[in-house]
Scaffold this active site. Structure first.
Site, PDB file in Angstrom:
ATOM      1  N   GLU A 163       4.299  13.999  59.722  1.00  0.00           N
ATOM      2  CA  GLU A 163       4.191  13.517  58.342  1.00  0.00           C
ATOM      3  C   GLU A 163       3.681  12.078  58.294  1.00  0.00           C
ATOM      4  OE1 GLU A 163       5.872  15.329  55.306  1.00  0.00           O
ATOM      5  OE2 GLU A 163       5.822  17.172  56.472  1.00  0.00           O
ATOM      6  N   ARG A 195      11.187  17.322  58.861  1.00  0.00           N
ATOM      7  CA  ARG A 195       9.730  17.513  58.765  1.00  0.00           C
ATOM      8  C   ARG A 195       8.943  16.892  59.917  1.00  0.00           C
ATOM      9  NH1 ARG A 195       7.405  16.380  52.846  1.00  0.00           N
ATOM     10  NH2 ARG A 195       9.237  16.623  51.552  1.00  0.00           N
ATOM     11  N   HIS A 231      11.973  11.713  54.523  1.00  0.00           N
ATOM     12  CA  HIS A 231      11.177  10.879  55.425  1.00  0.00           C
ATOM     13  C   HIS A 231      12.005   9.633  55.767  1.00  0.00           C
ATOM     14  CE1 HIS A 231       7.370  12.647  53.369  1.00  0.00           C
ATOM     15  NE2 HIS A 231       7.501  13.211  54.551  1.00  0.00           N
ATOM     16  N   CYS A 348       5.727   5.071  49.616  1.00  0.00           N
ATOM     17  CA  CYS A 348       5.075   6.384  49.820  1.00  0.00           C
ATOM     18  C   CYS A 348       3.619   6.338  49.380  1.00  0.00           C
ATOM     19  CB  CYS A 348       5.744   7.466  48.981  1.00  0.00           C
ATOM     20  SG  CYS A 348       7.477   7.715  49.307  1.00  0.00           S
TER      21      CYS A 348
HETATM   22  O1  SUG Z   1       6.247  15.242  50.421  1.00  0.00           O
HETATM   23  N1  SUG Z   1       6.659  15.051  46.937  1.00  0.00           N
HETATM   24  C1  SUG Z   1       6.327  14.396  48.190  1.00  0.00           C
HETATM   25  C2  SUG Z   1       6.804  12.964  48.196  1.00  0.00           C
HETATM   26  C3  SUG Z   1       6.322  12.212  49.399  1.00  0.00           C
HETATM   27  C4  SUG Z   1       6.926  10.862  49.541  1.00  0.00           C
HETATM   28  N2  SUG Z   1       6.392  10.198  50.662  1.00  0.00           N
HETATM   29  C5  SUG Z   1       7.065   9.371  51.481  1.00  0.00           C
HETATM   30  N3  SUG Z   1       8.378   9.332  51.504  1.00  0.00           N
HETATM   31  N4  SUG Z   1       6.394   8.663  52.299  1.00  0.00           N
HETATM   32  C6  SUG Z   1       6.910  15.160  49.384  1.00  0.00           C
HETATM   33  O2  SUG Z   1       8.045  15.650  49.267  1.00  0.00           O
HETATM   34  C7  SUG Z   1       6.583  16.892  45.327  1.00  0.00           C
HETATM   35  C8  SUG Z   1       5.540  17.803  44.745  1.00  0.00           C
HETATM   36  C9  SUG Z   1       6.066  18.722  43.695  1.00  0.00           C
HETATM   37  O3  SUG Z   1       7.228  19.086  43.731  1.00  0.00           O
HETATM   38  O4  SUG Z   1       5.268  19.100  42.802  1.00  0.00           O
HETATM   39  C10 SUG Z   1       6.126  16.241  46.636  1.00  0.00           C
HETATM   40  O5  SUG Z   1       5.326  16.804  47.338  1.00  0.00           O
END
Ligand code: SUG
Length: 419
Positions: A163, A195, A231, A348
């Site tokens: 990731e 993940r 994450h 993020c």
């Molecule tokens: O991968 N949300 C993302 C958020 C990512 C955050 N990134 C970091 N922490 N670096 C994820 O979970 C939600 C999409 C939805 O539900 O429509 C989503 O993919």
């Protein structure tokens, strides 16, 4: 010019919606089915970039991806009209906005060949993110095409989930100096998936030609993942010689801190105890999903979501910290609520690259004037609102496609990004 930190923010795309696609991401689950506001979302992201420019930081940009992802749907033997709702939602996702998941980056000072290495993240654990990497890789190959300065790697093969920078930290005396790279992986997350696979982290470290003596592999705690830290960057952030972390972020923190101190004696670990801020409040406020940055005058600032300011116990703790003698002296809240509602805070939304901007394709770097032009396109083209049932609407799809084409043309990237 010398190496400096450049933050590449993912511009929030015109298909931004709340489909509840990320198991283990509590905000995504909580907002599943809500009406999204892509135009407001993208403008919030642009304001965050402006705010960072005004702090004196160097700012880059990644473009949203072409949606719906017809190539992915075709590989699944379907198309946007016929796809089942969960596949359609995955094909429409604007999740590439979270650029911290675009790639892992090792600056030139850490690598054996003296180039900055980037490995695009495969994101295989979540279906809606698993098809991001080809378009991400296309942008990385353009932005970092100078082969004397950069090496851009293909994704780590499945099944080893990767990731990207969200599970990677780097500590060093200053950005241009050799650092200690820390790869955080998960093994179990209680009810939720881990993940980041350790084999992916180890592969990235090898591909980046890192010195094993200056590399650490650290397990994320099961309780952090189970509490919603899908994450590591939801519970810890690092910048130069400072690590700002929740006490429950890692499985064996004593060993990690000892290893880190041995490798970088100047490290300063700011640990927030659970007695001051619970894991659950840390995740609700996204206090650690901050950009911890060094400002031109040498002090460090935390670029935080306004959600952290709105929780009195969190803000009180932070104000006390910045009033003290520690390295973090400034708090800079930003409103990225549309992204936060899908579990994506300020950290993020950006990929950190330490490099000389002169080696980067200038089409991916922004100043206020360029952001004005992008904001005008967002205002004219991005949909105002998207409800989950709208995802099948052919007029909405046409509008999303037109938005993307207009932006790519404006940034003079049509020739490179349109097959
Ligand atoms: O991968 N949300 C993302 C958020 C990512 C955050 N990134 C970091 N922490 N670096 C994820 O979970 C939600 C999409 C939805 O539900 O429509 C989503 O993919």
């Amino acid at each position: 010019m010398t190496a400096r930190e450049i933050n590449f923010d993912g511009l929030i795309g015109p298909s931004h919606n709340y489909a509840g696609l990320s198991l283990g991401n509590l905000a995504s689950a909580r907002n599943a089915g809500a009406v999204s506001h892509p135009r407001a979302a993208a403008l919030q992201g642009i304001e965050k970039m402006r705010s960072n420019l005004r702090l004196g930081l160097t700012q880059g940009l990644f473009l949203p991806q072409w949606r719906p992802d017809g190539a992915w749907l075709a590989a699944l033997g379907t198309d946007i009209g016929d796809a089942e709702p969960h596949i359609r939602a995955a094909a429409m996702s604007a999740s590439s906005m979270w650029a911290a998941n675009a790639a892992t980056v090792s600056p030139a000072a850490d690598t054996a060949d003296g180039r900055t290495h980037l490995t695009v993240a495969n994101l295989v654990t979540m279906p809606h993110r698993s098809h991001e990497w080809p378009q991400t890789l296309a942008q990385l190959r353009i932005a970092f095409s100078d082969r004397n300065a950069f090496a851009v790697h293909d994704p780590i093969p499945a099944p080893f989930g990767d990731e990207g920078a969200a599970n990677h930290m780097r500590l060093c005396d200053h950005h241009g100096a050799a650092g200690v790279e820390i790869f955080v992986y998960g093994q179990s997350g209680g009810p939720f998936p881990a993940r980041q696979h350790v084999e992916a982290s180890k592969a990235v470290a090898r591909l980046h030609q890192l010195d094993p003596d200056r590399t650490l592999f650290v397990m994320q705690s099961e309780e952090a993942i189970a509490a919603g830290a899908f994450h590591n960057d939801v519970v810890a952030v690092a910048n130069e010689r400072v690590l700002f972390t929740h006490e429950q972020a890692f499985t064996d923190k004593e060993r990690f801190y000892a290893d880190l101190r041995a490798k970088l004696p100047s490290v300063e670990i700011i640990e927030v105890p659970a007695s001051a801020i619970s894991l659950s409040d840390a995740i609700r406020s996204y206090i650690f999903n901050a950009q911890l940055v060094t400002l031109p005058d040498g002090i460090m600032a935390l670029v935080l979501p306004t959600e952290a300011r709105d929780m009195p116990n969190i803000w009180g703790w932070l104000e006390q910290m910045v009033a003290g003698n520690g390295p973090i002296r400034k708090l800079a809240p930003v409103d990225v609520r549309q992204s936060m509602a899908n579990g994506g805070g300020p950290a993020c939304l950006r990929l950190r690259v330490v490099a000389d901007p002169a080696h980067i394709d200038p089409r991916f770097l922004v100043d206020e004037a360029k952001l004005d032009g992008i904001a005008a396109i967002v205002r004219d083209y991005w949909p105002e609102a998207i409800a989950p049932d709208d995802l099948a609407d052919t007029r909405l799809i046409a509008r999303i496609e037109q938005s993307w084409l207009t932006l790519v043309d404006h940034l003079q990237l049509s020739g490179d990004l349109i097959p």
